[in-house]
Structure formats: C-alpha cells, structure tokens
Scaffold this active site. Structure first.
Site, short mmCIF file in Angstrom:
data_model
loop_
_atom_site.label_atom_id
_atom_site.label_comp_id
_atom_site.label_asym_id
_atom_site.label_seq_id
_atom_site.Cartn_x
_atom_site.Cartn_y
_atom_site.Cartn_z
CB ALA A 98 -1.00 0.01 1.35
CB ILE B 165 -7.09 -3.99 -5.44
CG1 ILE B 165 -7.63 -2.94 -4.53
CG2 ILE B 165 -6.67 -5.29 -4.58
CD1 ILE B 165 -9.09 -3.16 -4.20
CG ASP B 166 -3.30 0.45 -6.90
OD1 ASP B 166 -2.57 0.09 -7.72
OD2 ASP B 166 -2.77 1.03 -5.65
CG HIS C 11 -4.03 -8.98 -1.28
ND1 HIS C 11 -3.52 -8.08 -0.60
CD2 HIS C 11 -3.74 -10.08 -1.01
CE1 HIS C 11 -2.79 -8.67 0.44
NE2 HIS C 11 -2.85 -10.08 0.09
CB CYS D 257 -25.72 -12.41 -12.18
SG CYS D 257 -25.34 -13.53 -14.00
CB SER E 9 3.21 -2.91 6.77
OG SER E 9 2.19 -3.68 6.34
#
Length: 243
Positions: free
Chosen positions: A25, A104-105, A120, A153, A195
C-alpha cells in the site's frame, strides 16, 4: 533522501541478474490512495469484520458495496507516481522481471508494467457467485441496484463479487504459485511500500533470502523484517526509486 543509500541500491540492481519487486500500500499512498490500516484509512471507518470478510460479503454484500462507493472514486482518479513508472522502466530495460503487488489499484499496469502478479486480486472485474459469469468494472457499475447498490447477475440475479481477495478468502493458487516462483528464482527483491504484516505476501522476501538472494527495502517506516534486508532505504518510494 539518503544519496549513499540510493547509490548502493542502483549498484545492487545493476549487478543483479534477476530482479523482482514486491509492492504494498505504501507505494500508492503517493498517488492519493491511503493505506487502509493507517490513521484515517478505510478500516478506521469501516469495521473489516463487517465490511471486509468473505463471510460478511456472502451474508451482507450491500455493506461491501457501500464501502466501495467511497473507495471507487479514489481508485478511478489515482494516477501512477514516479515509483510506479520507475519499476516499469526497470522492466523495459530488462532488469525487473515482474511486479508482485498486494494492491488492487491497477497503477502498475497504468504505468506500463507488463507482468503484474496481483496477490489480492483486482477491483476492475468481478464474477457471478452462482454461474461464474465474468463482468468488467463498467458492467458491474451498470448492474448496481438502486435499492442497495449490489450488482447482480442478469442471468440468475445472484450477487456479483468483485475479484478482490477478502479476509478469510484464499488467494488464487496460480497467482500465489507464480509469486513464489518469482521470489525463489530472483537474486534481488525490491520490497517497496510494504509493512510485511500480511501473509502469505510477507513470507516472499524470506523465499528470496533462503536462495541466497538479496533484499532492498524501500519504506517510510521500519518493519519487523528489516533484519533480513541487505539494504534499507527509509523514505518515499517516489523519490528513491527514480533516482
């Protein structure tokens, strides 16, 4: 910025034959995406047990989608920073094999990195939890219910789950296997903005170290694995990596 540290890092990268990066992150904080665990981060406003577990998603998907309403604009507007571009440039020059990321960006892809191993998952796609049909981010947003925000869906009205790994959900075995392969076959790992608190990602530097590889840690704060690092550079990744 410690110029001596930067020079030593550059020398180690030049000498290495197989380089891989592990990012967390911290690398995206400079792009305006706050660390979920830091003060003011997402988990200080949304209890992860209620909003971020697989079990809670199955029983109350509207909670996750509520949280996503806040997170999505940040992800949409975020741009790669100099650290993302520096890793992409190292790959272009044939020095960095791949980026393993906990994020996840999609910022590594936006910066031009070709192989990005997303431990992730990603927020840019999803799937129906019943029939497995795949959906893009744009499709999920279009299918979001006006009543509770949950995307369903069109084939069977089952909940669409974004392809992010939630707490209590196993990582994709193929993704984890590729990450482990990269870690064990590289002679240098760049650990950037991590981290090293979340496993199994936090174990990857040890894989490299066990195979006699070297580690460069680039973080704004100390970690409990700093004793493993061959070089520790404290500072902003966006300043250190491009240098």
């Amino acid at each position: 910025m410690d110029e001596e540290c930067v020079e030593r890092a550059a020398g180690m990268i030049l000498e290495a034959r197989q380089v891989v990066a592990l990012t967390g992150a911290g690398i995206s904080v400079e792009s305006g995406i706050p660390d979920f665990r830091s003060p003011g981060g997402l988990w200080t406003r949304y209890d992860p047990l209620l909003y971020g577990t697989y079990e809670s998603f199955v029983s109350h998907p509207e909670r996750f989608y509520e949280m996503a309403q806040e997170l999505n604009p940040l992800l949409d507007d975020a741009k790669p920073n100099p650290a993302h571009y520096a890793l992409a440039e190292l790959e272009r020059l044939g020095k960095c094999r791949a980026v393993i990321t906990q994020n996840i960006d999609n910022l590594h892809q936006k910066a031009g990195s070709a192989e990005v191993v997303e431990l992730h998952g990603t927020h840019r796609s999803g799937h129906c939890m019943r029939c497995g049909r795949k959906f893009s981010l744009e499709e999920m947003r279009a299918l979001g219910s006006e009543a509770d925000g949950v995307a369903r869906c069109p084939d069977d009205r089952a909940t669409i789950k974004p392809d992010v790994v939630l707490f209590g959900e196993p990582l994709d075995s193929r993704v984890l296997s590729r990450a482990a392969e990269l870690a064990t076959t590289s002679d240098l790992m760049l650990v950037v903005g991590c981290s090293l608190e979340v496993y199994p990602a936090a174990a990857l530097p040890e894989y490299t170290k066990r195979r006699k590889g070297k580690l460069i840690f680039i973080n704004i704060a100390y970690t409990h694995q700093d004793h493993l690092a061959d070089l520790l550079c404290l500072g902003m990744a966006g300043e250190i990596l491009p240098a």
